[in-house]
Design an enzyme around this catalytic site. Sequence first.
Site, PDB file in Angstrom:
ATOM      1  N   CYS A   1      -3.581   2.045   5.926  1.00  0.00           N
ATOM      2  CA  CYS A   1      -2.621   2.114   4.819  1.00  0.00           C
ATOM      3  C   CYS A   1      -3.357   2.173   3.474  1.00  0.00           C
ATOM      4  CB  CYS A   1      -1.716   0.883   4.871  1.00  0.00           C
ATOM      5  SG  CYS A   1      -0.689   0.631   3.426  1.00  0.00           S
TER       6      CYS A   1
ATOM      7  N   CYS B   1      -2.368  -0.419   0.922  1.00  0.00           N
ATOM      8  CA  CYS B   1      -2.849  -1.757   1.286  1.00  0.00           C
ATOM      9  C   CYS B   1      -4.313  -1.933   0.890  1.00  0.00           C
ATOM     10  CB  CYS B   1      -2.676  -1.994   2.776  1.00  0.00           C
ATOM     11  SG  CYS B   1      -0.961  -1.865   3.342  1.00  0.00           S
TER      12      CYS B   1
END
Length: 123
Positions: free
Chosen positions: A41, A44
Amino acid sequence: MVIQVHVEGIAKFEEVAKDYVGKKIFALFSGSVDENGKNWCPDCVTADPVVSSNVKHAAEDAVFIHCGVGNRDYWKDQKNDFRTNPKLKLKCVPTLMIVGKPNRLEEGQCANGELVKMLFEDE
């Protein structure tokens, strides 16, 4: 000092959260890392260090749980446990929240140091 715990998966998250009932619990839900240590991600990857550097602003007796939500295919399944859990209702990662309260930051908000600091300082 803030207690910090890293877990993988919803079962481990719920188990650890039960251990700290009665304390203020902050939770960061983020993509899990693969066998090479890479998070799938990109949001993230950007947000995780911002959140980690701001945990110090939480109350000393608070708990911070960093929870990996699994691999990309699992997360993209709209019926995964994180999305369907009535207490979490996650729509995106990263999500930083105060467990049991509506206060949460999602996606790009988690990379904004001021917003993250404000959430950790929330009474």
